[in-house]
Design a protein around this motif. Structure first.
Motif, PDB file in Angstrom:
ATOM      1  N   ASN A  42       0.847  -1.190   0.000  1.00 35.71           N
ATOM      2  CA  ASN A  42       0.000   0.000   0.000  1.00 35.71           C
ATOM      3  C   ASN A  42       0.889   1.249   0.000  1.00 35.71           C
ATOM      4  OD1 ASN A  42      -1.667   2.187   0.667  1.00 35.71           O
ATOM      5  ND2 ASN A  42      -2.961   0.956   2.007  1.00 35.71           N
ATOM      6  N   PRO A  43       0.824   2.079  -1.077  1.00 39.35           N
ATOM      7  CA  PRO A  43       1.704   3.248  -1.140  1.00 39.35           C
ATOM      8  C   PRO A  43       1.333   4.347  -0.157  1.00 39.35           C
ATOM      9  CG  PRO A  43       0.168   3.256  -2.979  1.00 39.35           C
ATOM     10  CD  PRO A  43      -0.018   1.943  -2.275  1.00 39.35           C
ATOM     11  N   ASN A  44       0.176   4.217   0.505  1.00 35.49           N
ATOM     12  CA  ASN A  44      -0.183   5.169   1.545  1.00 35.49           C
ATOM     13  C   ASN A  44       0.364   4.758   2.907  1.00 35.49           C
ATOM     14  OD1 ASN A  44      -1.626   6.662  -0.329  1.00 35.49           O
ATOM     15  ND2 ASN A  44      -3.556   5.641   0.112  1.00 35.49           N
ATOM     16  N   SER A  45       0.809   3.504   3.007  1.00 38.03           N
ATOM     17  CA  SER A  45       1.352   2.992   4.274  1.00 38.03           C
ATOM     18  C   SER A  45       2.864   2.847   4.243  1.00 38.03           C
ATOM     19  CB  SER A  45       0.731   1.632   4.603  1.00 38.03           C
ATOM     20  OG  SER A  45      -0.668   1.700   4.664  1.00 38.03           O
ATOM     21  N   HIS A  46       3.453   2.833   3.046  1.00 36.41           N
ATOM     22  CA  HIS A  46       4.890   2.635   2.877  1.00 36.41           C
ATOM     23  C   HIS A  46       5.413   3.627   1.838  1.00 36.41           C
ATOM     24  CE1 HIS A  46       4.621  -1.228   5.022  1.00 36.41           C
ATOM     25  NE2 HIS A  46       3.515  -1.429   4.322  1.00 36.41           N
ATOM     26  N   PRO A  47       6.697   3.922   1.853  1.00 36.25           N
ATOM     27  CA  PRO A  47       7.254   4.711   0.750  1.00 36.25           C
ATOM     28  C   PRO A  47       6.936   4.033  -0.575  1.00 36.25           C
ATOM     29  CG  PRO A  47       8.854   4.478   2.525  1.00 36.25           C
ATOM     30  CD  PRO A  47       7.698   3.573   2.866  1.00 36.25           C
ATOM     31  N   PRO A  48       6.532   4.785  -1.593  1.00 33.23           N
ATOM     32  CA  PRO A  48       6.117   4.177  -2.857  1.00 33.23           C
ATOM     33  C   PRO A  48       7.125   3.190  -3.429  1.00 33.23           C
ATOM     34  CG  PRO A  48       5.549   6.488  -2.850  1.00 33.23           C
ATOM     35  CD  PRO A  48       6.341   6.250  -1.602  1.00 33.23           C
ATOM     36  N   ALA A  49       8.415   3.510  -3.337  1.00 32.06           N
ATOM     37  CA  ALA A  49       9.425   2.611  -3.887  1.00 32.06           C
ATOM     38  C   ALA A  49       9.420   1.270  -3.151  1.00 32.06           C
ATOM     39  CB  ALA A  49      10.803   3.248  -3.815  1.00 32.06           C
ATOM     40  N   VAL A  50       9.216   1.315  -1.836  1.00 25.84           N
ATOM     41  CA  VAL A  50       9.174   0.085  -1.036  1.00 25.84           C
ATOM     42  C   VAL A  50       7.930  -0.723  -1.377  1.00 25.84           C
ATOM     43  CG1 VAL A  50       8.987  -0.843   1.307  1.00 25.84           C
ATOM     44  CG2 VAL A  50      10.530   1.075   0.831  1.00 25.84           C
ATOM     45  N   ALA A  51       6.771  -0.056  -1.437  1.00 28.30           N
ATOM     46  CA  ALA A  51       5.527  -0.742  -1.764  1.00 28.30           C
ATOM     47  C   ALA A  51       5.606  -1.391  -3.143  1.00 28.30           C
ATOM     48  CB  ALA A  51       4.360   0.243  -1.702  1.00 28.30           C
ATOM     49  N   ALA A  52       6.133  -0.641  -4.117  1.00 31.49           N
ATOM     50  CA  ALA A  52       6.238  -1.170  -5.481  1.00 31.49           C
ATOM     51  C   ALA A  52       7.192  -2.358  -5.532  1.00 31.49           C
ATOM     52  CB  ALA A  52       6.703  -0.066  -6.418  1.00 31.49           C
ATOM     53  N   ALA A  53       8.304  -2.260  -4.806  1.00 32.11           N
ATOM     54  CA  ALA A  53       9.272  -3.360  -4.793  1.00 32.11           C
ATOM     55  C   ALA A  53       8.666  -4.616  -4.171  1.00 32.11           C
ATOM     56  CB  ALA A  53      10.522  -2.945  -4.034  1.00 32.11           C
ATOM     57  N   ASN A  54       7.858  -4.450  -3.125  1.00 31.17           N
ATOM     58  CA  ASN A  54       7.218  -5.602  -2.497  1.00 31.17           C
ATOM     59  C   ASN A  54       6.234  -6.277  -3.453  1.00 31.17           C
ATOM     60  OD1 ASN A  54       8.568  -5.381  -0.065  1.00 31.17           O
ATOM     61  ND2 ASN A  54       6.995  -4.100   0.882  1.00 31.17           N
ATOM     62  N   ILE A  55       5.485  -5.478  -4.188  1.00 31.68           N
ATOM     63  CA  ILE A  55       4.552  -6.042  -5.155  1.00 31.68           C
ATOM     64  C   ILE A  55       5.313  -6.772  -6.257  1.00 31.68           C
ATOM     65  CG2 ILE A  55       2.906  -5.426  -6.986  1.00 31.68           C
ATOM     66  CD1 ILE A  55       1.798  -3.313  -5.068  1.00 31.68           C
ATOM     67  N   GLY A  56       6.388  -6.173  -6.727  1.00 34.11           N
ATOM     68  CA  GLY A  56       7.201  -6.815  -7.752  1.00 34.11           C
ATOM     69  C   GLY A  56       7.759  -8.149  -7.286  1.00 34.11           C
ATOM     70  N   ALA A  57       8.197  -8.212  -6.027  1.00 35.20           N
ATOM     71  CA  ALA A  57       8.759  -9.461  -5.492  1.00 35.20           C
ATOM     72  C   ALA A  57       7.698 -10.558  -5.420  1.00 35.20           C
ATOM     73  CB  ALA A  57       9.349  -9.202  -4.106  1.00 35.20           C
ATOM     74  N   ALA A  58       6.486 -10.198  -4.997  1.00 35.82           N
ATOM     75  CA  ALA A  58       5.414 -11.190  -4.921  1.00 35.82           C
ATOM     76  C   ALA A  58       5.056 -11.707  -6.308  1.00 35.82           C
ATOM     77  CB  ALA A  58       4.188 -10.581  -4.241  1.00 35.82           C
ATOM     78  N   ILE A  59       5.019 -10.805  -7.292  1.00 34.82           N
ATOM     79  CA  ILE A  59       4.692 -11.211  -8.662  1.00 34.82           C
ATOM     80  C   ILE A  59       5.761 -12.146  -9.219  1.00 34.82           C
ATOM     81  CG2 ILE A  59       4.488 -10.366 -11.034  1.00 34.82           C
ATOM     82  CD1 ILE A  59       3.073  -7.911  -9.907  1.00 34.82           C
ATOM     83  N   ARG A  60       7.028 -11.797  -9.025  1.00 34.67           N
ATOM     84  CA  ARG A  60       8.102 -12.657  -9.534  1.00 34.67           C
ATOM     85  C   ARG A  60       8.019 -14.058  -8.963  1.00 34.67           C
ATOM     86  NH1 ARG A  60      11.094  -7.916  -9.216  1.00 34.67           N
ATOM     87  NH2 ARG A  60      11.760  -8.412  -7.103  1.00 34.67           N
ATOM     88  N   ALA A  61       7.739 -14.143  -7.667  1.00 32.16           N
ATOM     89  CA  ALA A  61       7.635 -15.470  -7.040  1.00 32.16           C
ATOM     90  C   ALA A  61       6.459 -16.263  -7.599  1.00 32.16           C
ATOM     91  CB  ALA A  61       7.492 -15.311  -5.531  1.00 32.16           C
ATOM     92  N   ALA A  62       5.355 -15.580  -7.899  1.00 30.88           N
ATOM     93  CA  ALA A  62       4.178 -16.274  -8.422  1.00 30.88           C
ATOM     94  C   ALA A  62       4.363 -16.703  -9.866  1.00 30.88           C
ATOM     95  CB  ALA A  62       2.952 -15.373  -8.296  1.00 30.88           C
TER      96      ALA A  62
END
Length: 312
Positions: A42-62
């Motif tokens: 959630n970019p409202n709960s985390h720095p946008p770069a961190v939130a985006a990186a977390n989403i990217g990591a989950a997608i790569r694993a899937a």
């Protein structure tokens, strides 16, 4: 494109929350062939770069060795992507994770509704830490009831339930009443016991983040036979039902979240109040995101995760 390439194509669904992000890779037959998890997206709960990186990591694993041809990103805080800088962080992270097409951004309520039913229209009621009801038309947000946050509303939510548990305990202490099971449990969790409870409980609660009041909510269900807890359960269920009914204009009502679970006292009472409506349960919002992404990539005949095929 070769037949071998087509076999490796998947659609990706993502459910990005404040504390965790989950992703699934789904084939044209509706089979989940990969899952990934990461930190909050959630970019409202985390720095946008961190939130985006977390989403990217989950997608790569899937996705793994598959090819991602479609992506639906369901998230609380989707409004944050209206900022071009934030949107670019997310676009770059998804591209780096191998997503070929621009992601469809949906609210967490929209993907939760899709997880609970293949119907295009209805209502979704989310009852977790917060609470909100949303009318869905053609699988998109049409109108909202509640969702004002802990300071102004969130009636029936875990925050609200926890706050009521603490408030009723403070009242019992102040009136020098005999403690019931719920009050005793609240005092044990908050300050370790009843000694000097009034001042200590107020100080302890006010020193903590407001959202932490939600940690007292499970005590209400655990001590549901306590008359005070039973009253909180009844008021919570009625408040949630009122939100759902106000939002409803036909179709199923999909219930989502830990508070609204069918095995909880509040969830059971909520279903009893809503008797006569077509009530469904969505256990996994990411399944709805994956299904919507698969429909986008492979067509309307993709089987729904609850079973059956929709052609609407």
């Amino acid at each position: 494109m070769t037949e071998e390439d087509a076999v490796g194509e998947v659609a990706v669904g993502v459910d990005a929350g404040g504390t965790a992000t989950r992703a699934v890779a789904v084939t044209a037959s509706g089979e989940v062939v990969g899952r990934g998890e990461s930190g909050g997206g959630n970019p409202n709960s985390h720095p946008p770069a961190v939130a985006a990186a977390n989403i990217g990591a989950a997608i790569r694993a899937a996705v793994g060795s598959h090819t991602a041809v479609s992506c639906v990103l369901g998230m609380a805080g989707a409004s944050g992507l209206s900022d071009p800088v934030v949107a670019e962080e997310f676009r770059s992270a998804l591209a780096a994770a191998g997503v070929r097409a621009p992601a469809q951004v949906r609210s967490d309520a929209e993907v939760a509704f899709a997880a609970g039913t293949a119907d295009p229209d209805g209502t979704v009621l989310i009852a977790g830490t917060g609470s909100i009801a949303m009318r869905i038309t053609d699988r998109r947000h049409a109108s909202t009831v509640g969702g004002w946050g802990w300071l102004l509303g969130d009636e029936g939510s875990a925050f609200w339930i926890g706050r009521e548990a603490v408030r009723t305990t403070i009242q019992a202490v102040q009136r020098d009443e005999r403690f019931g099971q719920l009050a005793s449990a609240v005092l044990d969790l908050a300050i370790g016991g009843p000694e000097n409870a009034f001042a200590r409980l107020i100080r302890a609660v006010n020193a903590d983040a407001p959202v932490r009041l939600a940690r007292f909510a499970p005590l209400v269900s655990l001590h549901a036979d306590d008359p005070v807890a039973a009253d909180i359960i009844e008021r919570a269920a009625r408040a949630l039902a009122a939100q759902a009914v106000e939002a409803w204009s036909g179709g199923p009502i999909v219930l989502v979240g830990t508070v609204a679970g069918p095995d909880t006292p509040i969830g059971a009472r909520l279903r009893a109040i809503l008797d006569g409506h077509d009530v469904r349960t969505a256990k996994d919002g990411v399944a709805g995101a994956g299904w919507l992404a698969a429909r986008d990539a492979f067509g309307a005949g993709v089987p729904h995760p609850c079973g059956g095929v929709t052609v609407a």
